[in-house]
Scaffold this motif. Structure first.
Motif, PDB file in Angstrom:
ATOM      1  N   VAL A  10      48.386 -12.676 -78.189  1.00 26.47           N
ATOM      2  CA  VAL A  10      47.172 -13.486 -77.994  1.00 26.47           C
ATOM      3  C   VAL A  10      47.512 -14.984 -78.052  1.00 26.47           C
ATOM      4  O   VAL A  10      46.902 -15.792 -77.355  1.00 26.47           O
ATOM      5  CB  VAL A  10      46.094 -13.087 -79.038  1.00 26.47           C
ATOM      6  CG1 VAL A  10      44.838 -13.899 -78.872  1.00 26.47           C
ATOM      7  CG2 VAL A  10      45.789 -11.595 -78.920  1.00 26.47           C
ATOM      8  N   HIS A  66      37.144 -14.239 -77.546  1.00 25.06           N
ATOM      9  CA  HIS A  66      36.717 -14.520 -78.921  1.00 25.06           C
ATOM     10  C   HIS A  66      35.576 -15.546 -78.939  1.00 25.06           C
ATOM     11  O   HIS A  66      34.688 -15.468 -79.793  1.00 25.06           O
ATOM     12  CB  HIS A  66      37.899 -14.978 -79.766  1.00 25.06           C
ATOM     13  CG  HIS A  66      38.760 -13.838 -80.233  1.00 25.06           C
ATOM     14  ND1 HIS A  66      38.411 -13.033 -81.294  1.00 25.06           N
ATOM     15  CD2 HIS A  66      39.923 -13.339 -79.760  1.00 25.06           C
ATOM     16  CE1 HIS A  66      39.333 -12.096 -81.464  1.00 25.06           C
ATOM     17  NE2 HIS A  66      40.262 -12.264 -80.542  1.00 25.06           N
ATOM     18  N   ASN A  85      43.438  -6.946 -87.464  1.00 26.79           N
ATOM     19  CA  ASN A  85      42.114  -6.424 -87.864  1.00 26.79           C
ATOM     20  C   ASN A  85      42.190  -4.982 -88.369  1.00 26.79           C
ATOM     21  O   ASN A  85      43.141  -4.246 -88.093  1.00 26.79           O
ATOM     22  CB  ASN A  85      41.112  -6.597 -86.714  1.00 26.79           C
ATOM     23  CG  ASN A  85      41.471  -5.732 -85.518  1.00 26.79           C
ATOM     24  OD1 ASN A  85      41.347  -4.509 -85.561  1.00 26.79           O
ATOM     25  ND2 ASN A  85      41.939  -6.371 -84.450  1.00 26.79           N
ATOM     26  N   SER A  95      52.094 -11.746 -81.967  1.00 24.62           N
ATOM     27  CA  SER A  95      50.860 -11.428 -81.238  1.00 24.62           C
ATOM     28  C   SER A  95      50.898 -12.038 -79.841  1.00 24.62           C
ATOM     29  O   SER A  95      51.207 -13.223 -79.671  1.00 24.62           O
ATOM     30  CB  SER A  95      49.654 -11.967 -81.988  1.00 24.62           C
ATOM     31  OG  SER A  95      48.515 -11.869 -81.156  1.00 24.62           O
ATOM     32  N   GLY A 143      52.648  -9.130 -85.939  1.00 23.87           N
ATOM     33  CA  GLY A 143      51.929 -10.331 -86.368  1.00 23.87           C
ATOM     34  C   GLY A 143      50.583 -10.517 -85.676  1.00 23.87           C
ATOM     35  O   GLY A 143      50.321  -9.924 -84.628  1.00 23.87           O
ATOM     36  N   ALA A 144      49.745 -11.344 -86.280  1.00 20.24           N
ATOM     37  CA  ALA A 144      48.476 -11.743 -85.656  1.00 20.24           C
ATOM     38  C   ALA A 144      48.635 -13.175 -85.135  1.00 20.24           C
ATOM     39  O   ALA A 144      49.651 -13.830 -85.355  1.00 20.24           O
ATOM     40  CB  ALA A 144      47.345 -11.643 -86.670  1.00 20.24           C
ATOM     41  N   VAL A 199      49.210  -4.730 -75.989  1.00 16.68           N
ATOM     42  CA  VAL A 199      48.891  -3.470 -76.665  1.00 16.68           C
ATOM     43  C   VAL A 199      49.843  -2.335 -76.250  1.00 16.68           C
ATOM     44  O   VAL A 199      50.363  -1.625 -77.120  1.00 16.68           O
ATOM     45  CB  VAL A 199      47.404  -3.110 -76.439  1.00 16.68           C
ATOM     46  CG1 VAL A 199      47.082  -1.727 -76.991  1.00 16.68           C
ATOM     47  CG2 VAL A 199      46.505  -4.168 -77.075  1.00 16.68           C
ATOM     48  N   VAL A 216      42.576  -1.847 -85.776  1.00 21.22           N
ATOM     49  CA  VAL A 216      43.947  -1.585 -85.322  1.00 21.22           C
ATOM     50  C   VAL A 216      44.804  -1.128 -86.519  1.00 21.22           C
ATOM     51  O   VAL A 216      45.703  -0.300 -86.362  1.00 21.22           O
ATOM     52  CB  VAL A 216      44.550  -2.823 -84.613  1.00 21.22           C
ATOM     53  CG1 VAL A 216      46.015  -2.598 -84.261  1.00 21.22           C
ATOM     54  CG2 VAL A 216      43.757  -3.152 -83.353  1.00 21.22           C
ATOM     55  N   ILE A 245      52.342 -16.023 -90.528  1.00 24.70           N
ATOM     56  CA  ILE A 245      52.026 -14.611 -90.728  1.00 24.70           C
ATOM     57  C   ILE A 245      53.154 -13.682 -90.289  1.00 24.70           C
ATOM     58  O   ILE A 245      53.373 -12.620 -90.863  1.00 24.70           O
ATOM     59  CB  ILE A 245      50.719 -14.312 -89.960  1.00 24.70           C
ATOM     60  CG1 ILE A 245      49.542 -14.705 -90.828  1.00 24.70           C
ATOM     61  CG2 ILE A 245      50.633 -12.873 -89.532  1.00 24.70           C
ATOM     62  CD1 ILE A 245      48.274 -14.788 -90.066  1.00 24.70           C
ATOM     63  N   TYR A 300      51.986  -4.748 -90.948  1.00 22.24           N
ATOM     64  CA  TYR A 300      51.037  -5.139 -89.893  1.00 22.24           C
ATOM     65  C   TYR A 300      50.035  -6.164 -90.416  1.00 22.24           C
ATOM     66  O   TYR A 300      49.460  -5.983 -91.497  1.00 22.24           O
ATOM     67  CB  TYR A 300      50.292  -3.893 -89.386  1.00 22.24           C
ATOM     68  CG  TYR A 300      49.054  -4.222 -88.588  1.00 22.24           C
ATOM     69  CD1 TYR A 300      49.135  -4.595 -87.245  1.00 22.24           C
ATOM     70  CD2 TYR A 300      47.794  -4.195 -89.189  1.00 22.24           C
ATOM     71  CE1 TYR A 300      48.001  -4.921 -86.526  1.00 22.24           C
ATOM     72  CE2 TYR A 300      46.647  -4.519 -88.464  1.00 22.24           C
ATOM     73  CZ  TYR A 300      46.760  -4.879 -87.131  1.00 22.24           C
ATOM     74  OH  TYR A 300      45.640  -5.212 -86.425  1.00 22.24           O
ATOM     75  N   GLN A 331      52.078  -0.293 -78.844  1.00 21.52           N
ATOM     76  CA  GLN A 331      51.932   1.162 -78.981  1.00 21.52           C
ATOM     77  C   GLN A 331      53.275   1.875 -78.799  1.00 21.52           C
ATOM     78  O   GLN A 331      53.578   2.829 -79.514  1.00 21.52           O
ATOM     79  CB  GLN A 331      50.901   1.681 -77.966  1.00 21.52           C
ATOM     80  CG  GLN A 331      49.478   1.328 -78.402  1.00 21.52           C
ATOM     81  CD  GLN A 331      48.454   1.581 -77.320  1.00 21.52           C
ATOM     82  OE1 GLN A 331      48.784   1.661 -76.135  1.00 21.52           O
ATOM     83  NE2 GLN A 331      47.197   1.698 -77.719  1.00 21.52           N
ATOM     84  N   GLY A 348      38.234  -9.131 -93.095  1.00 19.33           N
ATOM     85  CA  GLY A 348      36.936  -8.704 -93.621  1.00 19.33           C
ATOM     86  C   GLY A 348      36.080  -9.913 -93.928  1.00 19.33           C
ATOM     87  O   GLY A 348      36.453 -11.047 -93.615  1.00 19.33           O
ATOM     88  N   TYR A 386      52.363  -9.297-100.378  1.00 23.12           N
ATOM     89  CA  TYR A 386      53.598 -10.038-100.150  1.00 23.12           C
ATOM     90  C   TYR A 386      53.509 -11.440-100.717  1.00 23.12           C
ATOM     91  O   TYR A 386      52.550 -11.778-101.398  1.00 23.12           O
ATOM     92  CB  TYR A 386      53.996 -10.029 -98.678  1.00 23.12           C
ATOM     93  CG  TYR A 386      53.177 -10.870 -97.701  1.00 23.12           C
ATOM     94  CD1 TYR A 386      51.808 -10.767 -97.628  1.00 23.12           C
ATOM     95  CD2 TYR A 386      53.810 -11.745 -96.833  1.00 23.12           C
ATOM     96  CE1 TYR A 386      51.074 -11.513 -96.696  1.00 23.12           C
ATOM     97  CE2 TYR A 386      53.106 -12.492 -95.896  1.00 23.12           C
ATOM     98  CZ  TYR A 386      51.732 -12.363 -95.842  1.00 23.12           C
ATOM     99  OH  TYR A 386      51.019 -13.089 -94.930  1.00 23.12           O
TER     100      TYR A 386
END
Ligand code: NAD
Length: 489
Positions: A142, A290, A189, A140, A112-113, A170, A192, A120, A186, A174, A213, A413
């Motif tokens: 974050v 950010h 961005n 995430s 997730g983000a 990360v 990634v 999400i 996924y 990974q 985008g 989805y």
């Protein structure tokens, strides 16, 4: 064995017990998940307040309400979604049973983000549960508080072996990506996204990539500018601009630029008062990294509105940039913050040309009273989704596939699309052990005569009703028994 490896192993073992498959199990898990959003609303809101300064109402409106809707839909539709789907037949398969049977894929990884962390991460999970899979959930890192809460809450409500939560940054992601999955979903961005796809390729694992985008927004000079800008202001500054489908920039003719700025100004005031910093409905940038990234984008453009900021509070005021050039910093990557650049263009032709020069966006917005303008925009561009005369709302429509195209992602989805995305649509053909005469045409020795029969059987589409089929079937049986005997045997 690493913690991540253990979680995947456990999920796979649980999947192999078969317990994720019965519909009663799927429905029970979905109901339990729904219970989480009803009973733990307060904790969810508190965590999101700390992460993104989201208010309790906006947490429900933009995160959990949609989840409850998706769960309701899945529970209501599960029997229909999982049922065999009959398909059109050819003359050759007329007497066979031919259908599509959706089946679970196995173990799905959901990454997730942070911007709408519940929506999400959990929407794909709903699809995974509905489709009968096991799923490893990686929120995430974050959104620190929400990620921790998700790790605490999910195992209290749903099967913790089938649907484990793995937290971490990360390196942990990974490590997860080194494991073998049956699907990876996924959200994040595009950079990634490429790493995720690379890791998936090693195991030939299919992926859904929900990326981002620069989503353009064209405002036609003939439309109601005040109304258009009210909707654009909402779409842009909700969650402080950190929405994957936020209108990234405005394209409009220079003659309406001042009017657009004034209308956005009025809407900002209406939504967030004269002092957005103290307004409970105005969010914050997720972190200082950010904050710096977004602020750096304003450097070479003219601020028409806003621009106030406070790094210690991750606050950036709703900001509009005017007369922005395509080469400006703010136009080089997705903004993902509360900056709204306006790029003057000579009209629709130039707007379309500009959009087509960039990567295919996740969303595309057009504001106009003219249906021909809408049609041209749809016919002459490509994007994940397109909305005319509004922003963001297509994400709330479960009957529309949500996803990107090209650089904005692959796969889709929401509602049944989530179910199908995380199922294998298995083609099934059940033949009877009789009417062998019909098959004779495919067996050697191959002859011209057999070929002409094959032509007729394969290329003729029996577009008949039920009665017609029965009659044809009877004729076929006779043909098989008599004529084919004569010709082929
Ligand atoms: P993020 O930083 O939280 O990253 C997402 C996930 O990727 C995290 O779980 C993280 O652990 C993992 N990750 C990060 N770097 C990695 C690496 N090098 N290797 C392996 N895993 C790694 O989120 P983000 O990318 O900042 O999210 C914002 C982006 O997501 C924006 O581009 C936005 O448009 C997009 N987005 C898209 C959608 C959609 O539905 N299409 C929805 C929300 C956000």
């Amino acid at each position: 064995m690493s913690r991540e490896q253990q979680a995947v192993e456990r999920a796979r073992r649980a999947f192999f017990t078969g317990r994720s498959k019965p519909l009663e199990h799927r429905i029970r898990q979905l109901r339990n998940l729904q219970q989480l959003f009803i009973a733990r609303q307060k904790e969810i809101s508190e965590a999101l307040k700390k992460d993104l300064n989201k208010s309790e109402v906006s947490t429900q409106m933009y995160e959990t309400l949609g989840l409850e809707g998706e769960i309701n839909l899945a529970i209501k539709s599960l029997k229909e979604w999982t049922a065999p789907r009959s398909v059109e037949k050819t003359l050759l398969t007329l007497s066979d049973t031919v259908y599509i049977q959706p089946e679970p894929l196995g173990v799905v990884l959901i990454i997730g983000a942070w911007n709408y962390p519940w929506a999400i991460t959990i929407k794909p999970l709903i699809g995974a549960i509905a489709a009968g899979n096991a799923a490893v959930v990686k929120p995430s890192e974050v959104c620190v508080h929400t990620s921790k809460l998700m790790e605490e809450l999910l195992p209290l409500y749903i099967d913790k072996e089938l649907y484990p939560v793995v937290t971490g940054g990360v390196p942990e992601t990974q490590e997860l990506l080194r494991q073998r999955f049956d699907h990876i979903f996924y959200t994040g961005n595009s950079m990634v996204g490429k790493l995720v796809m690379g890791a998936a390729a090693k195991h030939l694992t299919p992926v859904t990539l929900e990326l981002g985008g620069k989503s353009p927004c064209y405002i036609d000079k003939n439309c109601d500018i005040d109304l258009a800008c009210r909707r654009v202001t909402w779409g842009k500054y909700t969650n402080c601009g950190q929405t994957c489908i936020a209108p990234d920039y405005i394209l409009c003719e220079p003659s309406i630029q001042d009017q657009v700025i004034e209308a956005v100004k009025q809407s900002i005031k209406e939504f967030y008062t004269d002092d957005p910093k103290t307004c409970p409905d105005y969010g914050r940038i997720i972190n200082q990294r950010h904050f710096k990234r977004v602020m750096a984008m304003t450097e070479d453009s003219t601020i028409a509105l806003g621009g106030e900021n406070d790094e210690s509070d991750c606050f950036i005021a709703p900001t509009v940039l005017r007369d922005v050039k395509p080469e400006a910093k703010v136009m080089q990557e997705e903004i993902f913050g509360p900056l709204l650049p306006i790029l003057p263009v000579s009209g629709l032709d130039e707007a379309i040309k500009f959009i087509n020069q960039g990567e295919k966006p996740l969303a595309l917005y057009v504001f106009t009273p003219n249906d021909k303008v809408i049609k041209r925009m749809i016919d002459e561009t490509s994007s994940g989704g397109v909305v005319a005369n509004d922003c963001l709302v297509h994400y709330s429509v479960s009957t529309l596939p949500f996803g990107g195209v090209g650089n904005s992602g692959m796969g889709c989805y929401l509602g049944k699309f989530s179910f199908d995305q995380l199922s294998h649509l298995r083609g099934c053909l059940i033949k009877q052990l009789k009417m062998e005469g019909v098959n004779s045409m495919r067996y050697p020795p191959h002859t011209e005569k057999k070929l002409s029969w094959a032509r007729m059987f394969i290329l003729k589409n029996p577009n008949l009703g039920w009665m017609g089929r029965m009659v044809l079937l009877a004729i076929l049986a006779v043909v098989a028994a008599v004529a084919l005997q004569k010709y082929f045997l």
